[in-house]
Design a protein around this motif. Structure first.
Motif, PDB file in Angstrom:
ATOM      1  N   HIS A  37       0.838  -1.196   0.000  1.00 57.45           N
ATOM      2  CA  HIS A  37       0.000   0.000   0.000  1.00 57.45           C
ATOM      3  C   HIS A  37       0.878   1.253   0.000  1.00 57.45           C
ATOM      4  CE1 HIS A  37      -3.463   2.517   0.719  1.00 57.45           C
ATOM      5  NE2 HIS A  37      -2.872   3.049   1.769  1.00 57.45           N
ATOM      6  N   ALA A  38       1.916   1.263   0.827  1.00 53.73           N
ATOM      7  CA  ALA A  38       2.827   2.409   0.857  1.00 53.73           C
ATOM      8  C   ALA A  38       3.513   2.584  -0.489  1.00 53.73           C
ATOM      9  CB  ALA A  38       3.855   2.220   1.970  1.00 53.73           C
ATOM     10  N   GLU A  39       3.910   1.475  -1.101  1.00 54.79           N
ATOM     11  CA  GLU A  39       4.533   1.521  -2.429  1.00 54.79           C
ATOM     12  C   GLU A  39       3.563   2.081  -3.460  1.00 54.79           C
ATOM     13  OE1 GLU A  39       6.558  -1.607  -5.650  1.00 54.79           O
ATOM     14  OE2 GLU A  39       5.971  -2.289  -3.647  1.00 54.79           O
ATOM     15  N   ALA A  40       2.300   1.676  -3.371  1.00 54.30           N
ATOM     16  CA  ALA A  40       1.292   2.148  -4.311  1.00 54.30           C
ATOM     17  C   ALA A  40       1.033   3.640  -4.154  1.00 54.30           C
ATOM     18  CB  ALA A  40      -0.002   1.366  -4.114  1.00 54.30           C
ATOM     19  N   VAL A  41       0.949   4.082  -2.914  1.00 54.83           N
ATOM     20  CA  VAL A  41       0.744   5.514  -2.673  1.00 54.83           C
ATOM     21  C   VAL A  41       1.908   6.315  -3.256  1.00 54.83           C
ATOM     22  CG1 VAL A  41       0.623   7.288  -0.879  1.00 54.83           C
ATOM     23  CG2 VAL A  41      -0.705   5.175  -0.642  1.00 54.83           C
ATOM     24  N   HIS A  42       3.118   5.833  -3.028  1.00 56.51           N
ATOM     25  CA  HIS A  42       4.303   6.529  -3.551  1.00 56.51           C
ATOM     26  C   HIS A  42       4.286   6.581  -5.081  1.00 56.51           C
ATOM     27  CE1 HIS A  42       8.446   7.942  -3.680  1.00 56.51           C
ATOM     28  NE2 HIS A  42       8.707   7.002  -4.571  1.00 56.51           N
ATOM     29  N   ALA A  43       3.785   5.515  -5.712  1.00 58.24           N
ATOM     30  CA  ALA A  43       3.766   5.450  -7.176  1.00 58.24           C
ATOM     31  C   ALA A  43       2.519   6.074  -7.787  1.00 58.24           C
ATOM     32  CB  ALA A  43       3.877   3.995  -7.621  1.00 58.24           C
ATOM     33  N   GLY A  44       1.591   6.525  -6.947  1.00 62.16           N
ATOM     34  CA  GLY A  44       0.375   7.148  -7.457  1.00 62.16           C
ATOM     35  C   GLY A  44      -0.676   6.169  -7.944  1.00 62.16           C
ATOM     36  N   HIS A  45      -0.594   4.903  -7.484  1.00 61.43           N
ATOM     37  CA  HIS A  45      -1.536   3.884  -7.938  1.00 61.43           C
ATOM     38  C   HIS A  45      -2.614   3.565  -6.904  1.00 61.43           C
ATOM     39  CE1 HIS A  45       0.723   3.069 -11.492  1.00 61.43           C
ATOM     40  NE2 HIS A  45       1.753   2.516 -10.875  1.00 61.43           N
ATOM     41  N   HIS A  46      -2.598   4.248  -5.772  1.00 57.52           N
ATOM     42  CA  HIS A  46      -3.465   3.796  -4.683  1.00 57.52           C
ATOM     43  C   HIS A  46      -4.947   3.928  -5.014  1.00 57.52           C
ATOM     44  CE1 HIS A  46      -3.132   8.098  -4.045  1.00 57.52           C
ATOM     45  NE2 HIS A  46      -4.169   8.041  -3.236  1.00 57.52           N
ATOM     46  N   ALA A  47      -5.349   5.001  -5.665  1.00 59.00           N
ATOM     47  CA  ALA A  47      -6.732   5.194  -6.146  1.00 59.00           C
ATOM     48  C   ALA A  47      -7.780   4.799  -5.107  1.00 59.00           C
ATOM     49  CB  ALA A  47      -6.950   4.380  -7.422  1.00 59.00           C
ATOM     50  N   GLY A  48      -7.508   5.111  -3.844  1.00 54.73           N
ATOM     51  CA  GLY A  48      -8.470   4.847  -2.794  1.00 54.73           C
ATOM     52  C   GLY A  48      -8.590   3.396  -2.366  1.00 54.73           C
ATOM     53  N   ARG A  49      -7.705   2.532  -2.856  1.00 60.77           N
ATOM     54  CA  ARG A  49      -7.783   1.120  -2.474  1.00 60.77           C
ATOM     55  C   ARG A  49      -7.413   0.940  -1.000  1.00 60.77           C
ATOM     56  NH1 ARG A  49      -7.127  -2.515  -7.122  1.00 60.77           N
ATOM     57  NH2 ARG A  49      -6.684  -1.310  -9.007  1.00 60.77           N
ATOM     58  N   ARG A  50      -8.071   0.008  -0.345  1.00 60.99           N
ATOM     59  CA  ARG A  50      -7.665  -0.382   0.993  1.00 60.99           C
ATOM     60  C   ARG A  50      -6.369  -1.174   0.903  1.00 60.99           C
ATOM     61  NH1 ARG A  50     -11.772  -0.506   4.898  1.00 60.99           N
ATOM     62  NH2 ARG A  50     -10.857  -2.369   5.826  1.00 60.99           N
ATOM     63  N   LEU A  62       0.250  -4.070 -10.838  1.00 54.97           N
ATOM     64  CA  LEU A  62       0.387  -2.646 -11.139  1.00 54.97           C
ATOM     65  C   LEU A  62       1.654  -2.054 -10.532  1.00 54.97           C
ATOM     66  CD1 LEU A  62      -3.290  -1.484 -10.499  1.00 54.97           C
ATOM     67  CD2 LEU A  62      -2.176  -1.813 -12.722  1.00 54.97           C
ATOM     68  N   LEU A  63       2.170  -2.703  -9.497  1.00 53.52           N
ATOM     69  CA  LEU A  63       3.347  -2.195  -8.808  1.00 53.52           C
ATOM     70  C   LEU A  63       4.646  -2.685  -9.427  1.00 53.52           C
ATOM     71  CD1 LEU A  63       2.172  -2.804  -5.123  1.00 53.52           C
ATOM     72  CD2 LEU A  63       1.896  -0.744  -6.508  1.00 53.52           C
ATOM     73  N   ARG A  64       4.567  -3.594 -10.395  1.00 55.88           N
ATOM     74  CA  ARG A  64       5.765  -4.194 -10.956  1.00 55.88           C
ATOM     75  C   ARG A  64       5.966  -3.730 -12.394  1.00 55.88           C
ATOM     76  NH1 ARG A  64       5.859  -4.581  -6.307  1.00 55.88           N
ATOM     77  NH2 ARG A  64       5.711  -6.460  -5.036  1.00 55.88           N
ATOM     78  N   SER A  65       7.201  -3.503 -12.775  1.00 64.34           N
ATOM     79  CA  SER A  65       7.504  -3.048 -14.133  1.00 64.34           C
ATOM     80  C   SER A  65       8.165  -4.134 -14.970  1.00 64.34           C
ATOM     81  CB  SER A  65       8.428  -1.827 -14.079  1.00 64.34           C
ATOM     82  OG  SER A  65       9.626  -2.127 -13.386  1.00 64.34           O
ATOM     83  N   SER A  66       8.149  -5.375 -14.478  1.00 63.86           N
ATOM     84  CA  SER A  66       8.790  -6.471 -15.211  1.00 63.86           C
ATOM     85  C   SER A  66       7.996  -6.812 -16.463  1.00 63.86           C
ATOM     86  CB  SER A  66       8.884  -7.711 -14.326  1.00 63.86           C
ATOM     87  OG  SER A  66       9.575  -7.419 -13.134  1.00 63.86           O
ATOM     88  N   ALA A  67       8.683  -7.399 -17.438  1.00 62.65           N
ATOM     89  CA  ALA A  67       8.007  -7.874 -18.634  1.00 62.65           C
ATOM     90  C   ALA A  67       7.037  -8.987 -18.255  1.00 62.65           C
ATOM     91  CB  ALA A  67       9.030  -8.386 -19.643  1.00 62.65           C
ATOM     92  N   PRO A  68       5.952  -9.129 -18.983  1.00 58.65           N
ATOM     93  CA  PRO A  68       4.980 -10.190 -18.662  1.00 58.65           C
ATOM     94  C   PRO A  68       5.611 -11.569 -18.715  1.00 58.65           C
ATOM     95  CG  PRO A  68       4.058  -8.634 -20.241  1.00 58.65           C
ATOM     96  CD  PRO A  68       5.518  -8.293 -20.111  1.00 58.65           C
TER      97      PRO A  68
END
Length: 246
Positions: A37-50, A62-68
């Motif tokens: 959650h802290a990582e998501a907030v820092h990256a701007g992905h939290h969008a109100g998620r619990r 959404l928090l990972r930038s690795s290739a699929p």
């Protein structure tokens, strides 16, 4: 709770997943959810998620930038086979049930390149199964448990680093090259978990349980021998795994 206690994952979590029945899985999941959650907030992905929403595979990617990962959807019949084997493993060792309920996306490993199953720290809670994993119930159960054990150790690695940042790569007893000491530790963990599985389910085909357990014990010990350059947290987990390989 002291800083020393926090630095010791075995003490804080009351053991290691799948090996210690008193393992505090909820405590680990709470810690991972908070970190994500802290990582998501820092990256701007939290969008109100619990915070707990980040424990779902559909969110954590959404928090990972690795290739699929090389994957394709499993057919509904194979998804049903996976569910049956998860239930079978839970019935064999009931204390595993909450661990086997970890939200995981199962997909088809393609191309398999000789692998039966696969997972990666870069894609938490994703497990890939090749066609060969579905050759028998016993094979599928082992592959699911193998990869789920990896998933739980990956979760622990989100809270604790297990090897030194400059640790040289190692070769596993199987001949697999270029693996980190943490991956060697993970391989030893899987060996110990599978030993519990086979001791619980009795004979595998042709009465080879004792042979299989002996192989896994030697393999796990070999992996631990190669798991050098560990952090104090990694060393504590290695010690606990070693106790289950005797």
């Amino acid at each position: 709770m002291t800083a020393e206690h926090l630095a010791d994952p075995v003490a804080l979590m009351n053991g290691v997943p799948f090996l210690d029945d008193g393992f505090h899985h909820r405590r680990l999941l709470a810690g991972v959810a908070a970190v994500r959650h802290a990582e998501a907030v820092h990256a701007g992905h939290h969008a109100g998620r619990r915070a707990e929403a980040w424990l779902w595979p559909s969110a954590v990617h959404l928090l990972r930038s690795s290739a699929p990962m090389p994957a394709a959807p499993l057919t509904p019949s194979r998804q049903a086979e996976v569910k049956r084997q998860l239930a079978a493993a839970s019935a064999l060792i009931p204390t595993w049930e909450p661990l086997l309920k970890l939200p995981i996306r199962y997909a088809r490993l393609t191309p398999s390149r000789g692998a039966i199953s696969a997972s990666s720290r870069d894609w938490p809670q994703h497990v890939l199964l090749a066609d060969a994993a579905f050759t028998s119930d016993a094979e599928l159960r082992e592959q699911i448990l193998h990869e789920t054990a990896h998933q739980w150790l990956y979760l622990m690695q989100e809270l604790w680093r297990l090897d030194d940042t400059d640790a040289p790569p190692v070769t596993l007893p199987s001949g697999t090259t270029n693996r980190s000491p943490a991956e060697a530790l993970g391989a030893a963990h899987v060996a110990a978990v599978l030993i519990r599985l086979y001791r619980a389910c009795g004979d595998i085909p042709a009465g080879r349980t004792a042979e299989r357990v002996a192989h896994l014990t030697a393999y796990g010990a070999g992996c631990l021998d190669r798991a050098q350059h560990l952090t104090p947290a990694g060393a504590r987990i290695a010690e606990r795994i070693a106790e289950h390989l005797t």
